[in-house]
Scaffold this motif. Sequence first.
Motif, PDB file in Angstrom:
ATOM      1  N   GLY A  44     -60.729  12.121  76.132  1.00 22.66           N
ATOM      2  CA  GLY A  44     -60.197  10.572  76.464  1.00 22.66           C
ATOM      3  C   GLY A  44     -58.763  10.706  75.753  1.00 22.66           C
ATOM      4  O   GLY A  44     -57.988  11.605  75.625  1.00 22.66           O
ATOM      5  N   PRO A  45     -58.305   9.440  75.727  1.00 20.04           N
ATOM      6  CA  PRO A  45     -56.669   9.421  75.348  1.00 20.04           C
ATOM      7  C   PRO A  45     -56.420   9.991  73.882  1.00 20.04           C
ATOM      8  O   PRO A  45     -55.412  10.588  73.904  1.00 20.04           O
ATOM      9  CB  PRO A  45     -56.545   7.976  75.156  1.00 20.04           C
ATOM     10  N   ALA A  46     -57.185   9.924  72.859  1.00 18.65           N
ATOM     11  CA  ALA A  46     -56.822  10.257  71.569  1.00 18.65           C
ATOM     12  C   ALA A  46     -56.845  11.974  71.782  1.00 18.65           C
ATOM     13  O   ALA A  46     -56.052  12.808  70.970  1.00 18.65           O
ATOM     14  CB  ALA A  46     -58.156  10.166  70.613  1.00 18.65           C
ATOM     15  N   GLU A  47     -57.716  12.688  72.434  1.00 21.74           N
ATOM     16  CA  GLU A  47     -57.509  14.008  72.525  1.00 21.74           C
ATOM     17  C   GLU A  47     -56.506  14.302  73.359  1.00 21.74           C
ATOM     18  O   GLU A  47     -55.792  15.490  73.132  1.00 21.74           O
ATOM     19  CB  GLU A  47     -58.892  14.579  73.421  1.00 21.74           C
ATOM     20  N   THR A  48     -56.118  13.525  74.399  1.00 18.13           N
ATOM     21  CA  THR A  48     -54.833  14.049  75.203  1.00 18.13           C
ATOM     22  C   THR A  48     -53.481  13.996  74.334  1.00 18.13           C
ATOM     23  O   THR A  48     -52.830  14.740  74.285  1.00 18.13           O
ATOM     24  CB  THR A  48     -54.691  12.949  76.163  1.00 18.13           C
ATOM     25  N   VAL A  49     -53.438  12.950  73.329  1.00 15.31           N
ATOM     26  CA  VAL A  49     -52.524  12.966  72.293  1.00 15.31           C
ATOM     27  C   VAL A  49     -52.247  14.140  71.629  1.00 15.31           C
ATOM     28  O   VAL A  49     -51.287  14.603  71.345  1.00 15.31           O
ATOM     29  CB  VAL A  49     -52.465  11.597  71.652  1.00 15.31           C
ATOM     30  N   SER A  50     -53.869  14.715  71.201  1.00 16.78           N
ATOM     31  CA  SER A  50     -53.589  15.794  70.291  1.00 16.78           C
ATOM     32  C   SER A  50     -53.001  17.011  70.981  1.00 16.78           C
ATOM     33  O   SER A  50     -52.317  17.842  70.485  1.00 16.78           O
ATOM     34  CB  SER A  50     -54.939  15.982  69.698  1.00 16.78           C
ATOM     35  N   VAL A  51     -53.438  17.157  72.318  1.00 12.60           N
ATOM     36  CA  VAL A  51     -52.865  18.220  73.157  1.00 12.60           C
ATOM     37  C   VAL A  51     -51.391  18.173  73.289  1.00 12.60           C
ATOM     38  O   VAL A  51     -50.702  19.222  73.020  1.00 12.60           O
ATOM     39  CB  VAL A  51     -53.723  18.389  74.363  1.00 12.60           C
ATOM     40  N   VAL A  52     -50.844  17.076  73.546  1.00  9.97           N
ATOM     41  CA  VAL A  52     -49.445  16.647  73.716  1.00  9.97           C
ATOM     42  C   VAL A  52     -48.424  17.085  72.257  1.00  9.97           C
ATOM     43  O   VAL A  52     -47.781  17.965  72.468  1.00  9.97           O
ATOM     44  CB  VAL A  52     -48.976  15.341  74.243  1.00  9.97           C
ATOM     45  N   VAL A  53     -49.092  16.556  71.366  1.00  6.05           N
ATOM     46  CA  VAL A  53     -48.474  16.637  70.198  1.00  6.05           C
ATOM     47  C   VAL A  53     -48.365  18.235  69.727  1.00  6.05           C
ATOM     48  O   VAL A  53     -47.435  18.589  69.300  1.00  6.05           O
ATOM     49  CB  VAL A  53     -48.998  15.639  69.029  1.00  6.05           C
ATOM     50  N   ILE A  54     -49.469  18.705  69.845  1.00  5.19           N
ATOM     51  CA  ILE A  54     -49.659  20.218  69.316  1.00  5.19           C
ATOM     52  C   ILE A  54     -48.814  21.159  70.078  1.00  5.19           C
ATOM     53  O   ILE A  54     -48.014  22.057  69.681  1.00  5.19           O
ATOM     54  CB  ILE A  54     -50.868  20.687  68.786  1.00  5.19           C
ATOM     55  N   VAL A  59     -58.283  12.234  80.580  1.00 10.78           N
ATOM     56  CA  VAL A  59     -59.164  11.170  80.909  1.00 10.78           C
ATOM     57  C   VAL A  59     -58.803   9.901  80.012  1.00 10.78           C
ATOM     58  O   VAL A  59     -58.963   9.920  78.977  1.00 10.78           O
ATOM     59  CB  VAL A  59     -60.544  11.409  80.935  1.00 10.78           C
ATOM     60  N   GLN A  60     -58.176   8.801  80.711  1.00 10.62           N
ATOM     61  CA  GLN A  60     -57.954   7.735  80.011  1.00 10.62           C
ATOM     62  C   GLN A  60     -57.960   6.446  80.819  1.00 10.62           C
ATOM     63  O   GLN A  60     -58.239   6.447  81.934  1.00 10.62           O
ATOM     64  CB  GLN A  60     -56.398   7.974  79.295  1.00 10.62           C
ATOM     65  N   GLU A  61     -57.623   5.345  79.957  1.00  2.91           N
ATOM     66  CA  GLU A  61     -57.684   4.058  80.697  1.00  2.91           C
ATOM     67  C   GLU A  61     -56.538   3.848  81.584  1.00  2.91           C
ATOM     68  O   GLU A  61     -56.531   2.721  82.764  1.00  2.91           O
ATOM     69  CB  GLU A  61     -57.757   2.936  79.513  1.00  2.91           C
ATOM     70  N   ASP A  62     -55.118   4.201  81.132  1.00  2.00           N
ATOM     71  CA  ASP A  62     -54.112   3.814  81.827  1.00  2.00           C
ATOM     72  C   ASP A  62     -53.254   5.139  81.972  1.00  2.00           C
ATOM     73  O   ASP A  62     -53.672   6.362  81.351  1.00  2.00           O
ATOM     74  CB  ASP A  62     -53.263   2.722  81.500  1.00  2.00           C
ATOM     75  N   GLN A  63     -52.070   4.885  82.685  1.00  2.00           N
ATOM     76  CA  GLN A  63     -51.164   5.972  82.473  1.00  2.00           C
ATOM     77  C   GLN A  63     -49.918   5.778  81.410  1.00  2.00           C
ATOM     78  O   GLN A  63     -48.861   6.116  81.988  1.00  2.00           O
ATOM     79  CB  GLN A  63     -50.713   6.396  83.905  1.00  2.00           C
ATOM     80  N   SER A  64     -50.203   5.239  80.599  1.00  2.00           N
ATOM     81  CA  SER A  64     -49.117   5.372  79.349  1.00  2.00           C
ATOM     82  C   SER A  64     -48.647   6.441  78.954  1.00  2.00           C
ATOM     83  O   SER A  64     -49.309   7.357  78.740  1.00  2.00           O
ATOM     84  CB  SER A  64     -49.552   4.530  78.164  1.00  2.00           C
ATOM     85  N   PRO A  65     -47.202   6.593  78.932  1.00  2.00           N
ATOM     86  CA  PRO A  65     -46.532   7.895  78.878  1.00  2.00           C
ATOM     87  C   PRO A  65     -46.721   8.126  77.259  1.00  2.00           C
ATOM     88  O   PRO A  65     -46.876   7.224  76.168  1.00  2.00           O
ATOM     89  CB  PRO A  65     -45.159   7.717  79.108  1.00  2.00           C
TER      90      PRO A  65
END
Length: 144
Positions: free
Chosen positions: A54-64, A81-87
Amino acid sequence: YSLGDRRDGYLAAMRAASCTPILLVSKPDNDFGATVVADALGGTEKPSAFVTYGPAETVSVVVIALMRGLAFPRDLSLIGVQEDQSPIGGIHVTARGIPSFDMGTEAVNSLFRRLLNPRMPEPSLALPFLDFEGRTCGAFSDAK
């Protein structure tokens, strides 16, 4: 159900592609995968790609990944996997979107059908993910 279904789908697709699946499971402290992603990217056998829950895990991957100096998709591919395509920090993540609007529409239509005919059971309905093209998924290369 979605956790198990997504996991099982990932495992089946990886095996069908003759790839070795790797499951990174977050600890119950709700760090949204940050610890396991950091460990995976700091190890000797670094993954070449991530598929997030989901989006929180996506943020973790991007930041790390960015903290470790990695670039998408040159060094690492990512599909969220997320609700929208917010950058995220200006990065447009390649994603499969949860069709929330269509889910709501179908739920209301199902309710109306049940109100008109309470004895008629409603079949389960699987809606396809939305495809959000981004800039985080590249071609696989053994040279990484």
